[in-house]
Design a protein around this motif. Structure first.
Motif, PDB file in Angstrom:
ATOM      1  N   MET A  73       0.647  -1.448   0.105  1.00 36.33           N
ATOM      2  CA  MET A  73       0.097  -0.248  -0.208  1.00 36.33           C
ATOM      3  C   MET A  73       1.025   0.993   0.049  1.00 36.33           C
ATOM      4  O   MET A  73       0.462   2.579  -0.001  1.00 36.33           O
ATOM      5  CB  MET A  73      -0.660   0.504   1.603  1.00 36.33           C
ATOM      6  N   ALA A  74       2.013   1.286   0.053  1.00 34.90           N
ATOM      7  CA  ALA A  74       2.686   2.183   0.073  1.00 34.90           C
ATOM      8  C   ALA A  74       2.993   3.084  -1.274  1.00 34.90           C
ATOM      9  O   ALA A  74       3.142   2.535  -2.500  1.00 34.90           O
ATOM     10  CB  ALA A  74       4.523   1.975   0.761  1.00 34.90           C
ATOM     11  N   GLY A  75       2.615   4.519  -1.110  1.00 35.78           N
ATOM     12  CA  GLY A  75       2.985   5.264  -2.228  1.00 35.78           C
ATOM     13  C   GLY A  75       0.897   5.647  -2.763  1.00 35.78           C
ATOM     14  O   GLY A  75       1.017   6.417  -3.964  1.00 35.78           O
ATOM     15  N   ARG A  76       0.550   4.540  -2.489  1.00 32.29           N
ATOM     16  CA  ARG A  76      -1.004   4.922  -2.834  1.00 32.29           C
ATOM     17  C   ARG A  76      -1.498   4.296  -1.715  1.00 32.29           C
ATOM     18  O   ARG A  76      -2.771   5.584  -1.510  1.00 32.29           O
ATOM     19  CB  ARG A  76      -1.262   3.318  -3.009  1.00 32.29           C
ATOM     20  N   ALA A  77      -1.730   4.603  -0.491  1.00 30.10           N
ATOM     21  CA  ALA A  77      -2.682   4.337   0.647  1.00 30.10           C
ATOM     22  C   ALA A  77      -2.257   5.371   1.954  1.00 30.10           C
ATOM     23  O   ALA A  77      -2.883   6.052   3.082  1.00 30.10           O
ATOM     24  CB  ALA A  77      -3.072   3.319   1.538  1.00 30.10           C
ATOM     25  N   TYR A  78      -0.752   5.451   1.684  1.00 28.25           N
ATOM     26  CA  TYR A  78       0.415   6.242   2.411  1.00 28.25           C
ATOM     27  C   TYR A  78       1.453   6.596   2.037  1.00 28.25           C
ATOM     28  O   TYR A  78       1.476   6.175   1.478  1.00 28.25           O
ATOM     29  CB  TYR A  78       0.576   6.017   4.076  1.00 28.25           C
ATOM     30  N   PHE A  79       1.994   7.774   2.659  1.00 25.91           N
ATOM     31  CA  PHE A  79       3.035   7.911   2.327  1.00 25.91           C
ATOM     32  C   PHE A  79       4.086   7.112   2.681  1.00 25.91           C
ATOM     33  O   PHE A  79       3.922   7.447   4.336  1.00 25.91           O
ATOM     34  CB  PHE A  79       3.565   9.979   2.551  1.00 25.91           C
ATOM     35  N   HIS A  80       5.540   6.701   2.191  1.00 24.07           N
ATOM     36  CA  HIS A  80       6.627   5.696   3.071  1.00 24.07           C
ATOM     37  C   HIS A  80       7.632   7.150   3.138  1.00 24.07           C
ATOM     38  O   HIS A  80       7.815   7.323   1.190  1.00 24.07           O
ATOM     39  CB  HIS A  80       6.257   5.113   3.019  1.00 24.07           C
ATOM     40  N   GLY A  81       8.599   7.707   3.670  1.00 20.03           N
ATOM     41  CA  GLY A  81       9.555   8.141   3.276  1.00 20.03           C
ATOM     42  C   GLY A  81      11.233   7.755   4.329  1.00 20.03           C
ATOM     43  O   GLY A  81      10.707   6.943   5.325  1.00 20.03           O
TER      44      GLY A  81
END
Length: 225
Positions: A73-81
């Motif tokens: 779901m990273a980049g679609r449902a939430y931001f991950h950095g």
């Protein structure tokens, strides 16, 4: 909060979900050293999105506890950095920002199954509003905005941190001094109180060099869209 047992930041999500006023959650920010994205996608991301939150997760670039193939779901449902610095990127922070209320947990547990479940971690819970926050929350907002000056993060993470932290610094300090509530998994509500300014989370960076003003950030991945 009699009878309320804090075991991890998941307790804050559950508390917000069970609010009688049904208030939306606007922002859900997680900072950690080791981050387990598949774990968060199971237990935290769906709950936060169901309440309308934009979700941001930032962890140490060298300490992710997951196989990328398991991240859905990273980049679609939430931001991950990812964050990188000379030493370890080591904060453990959960921040929830709503239309009015602001709640933060600062502690020792990484956003992993062990950090939020199996280990006996220590947490300090801070509460305020957009109109008035305790000094510790205002200083947390300042620290978040200054973080990219000393830690390498992607530009979009920098922009997100500026916007998420803006309500904390924009609110005036509360007129009365409160106390910190410190919880461990096995204390079930016993707390240690002290002045806000004695909290470990109020430590400020040694310099304001590179401080940037809040910037607007618009994206389609927000508030459950």
């Amino acid at each position: 909060m009699t009878g309320w047992e804090f075991t991890s930041p998941l307790a804050l999500l559950n508390e917000w979900r069970d609010r009688e006023d049904g208030a939306d959650l606007h922002e859900f920010l997680l900072l950690g050293s080791a981050v387990d994205l598949p774990f968060l996608e199971r237990v935290a991301v769906p709950a936060a999105r169901a309440m309308g939150a934009r979700i941001t997760v930032v962890g140490d670039a060298a300490r992710g506890r997951y196989d990328p193939v398991d991240v859905r779901m990273a980049g679609r449902a939430y931001f991950h950095g990812l964050a990188a610095c000379a030493g370890a990127f080591h904060p453990k922070v959960a921040l929830l920002v709503g239309e009015r209320d602001i709640v933060a947990a600062v502690g020792s547990g990484d956003p992993t199954m062990d950090g939020w479940g199996h280990d006996d971690e220590l947490w300090t819970v801070l509460r305020g509003t957009r109109e008035a926050v305790p000094a510790a929350l205002a200083q947390l907002g300042e620290w978040l905005q200054m973080l990219p000056a000393g830690v390498a993060v992607p530009e979009y993470v920098d922009a997100l941190l500026q916007e998420i932290a803006a309500p904390l610094e924009g609110a005036r300090p509360a007129a009365t001094r409160g106390c910190c509530t410190t919880w461990t998994r096995d204390c079930s509500g016993r707390c240690r109180a002290g002045p806000w300014t004695s909290c470990a989370c109020t430590r400020r960076p040694s310099t304001r060099a590179g401080t940037r003003s809040p910037r607007s950030w618009r994206t389609s991945i927000r508030r459950g869209s």
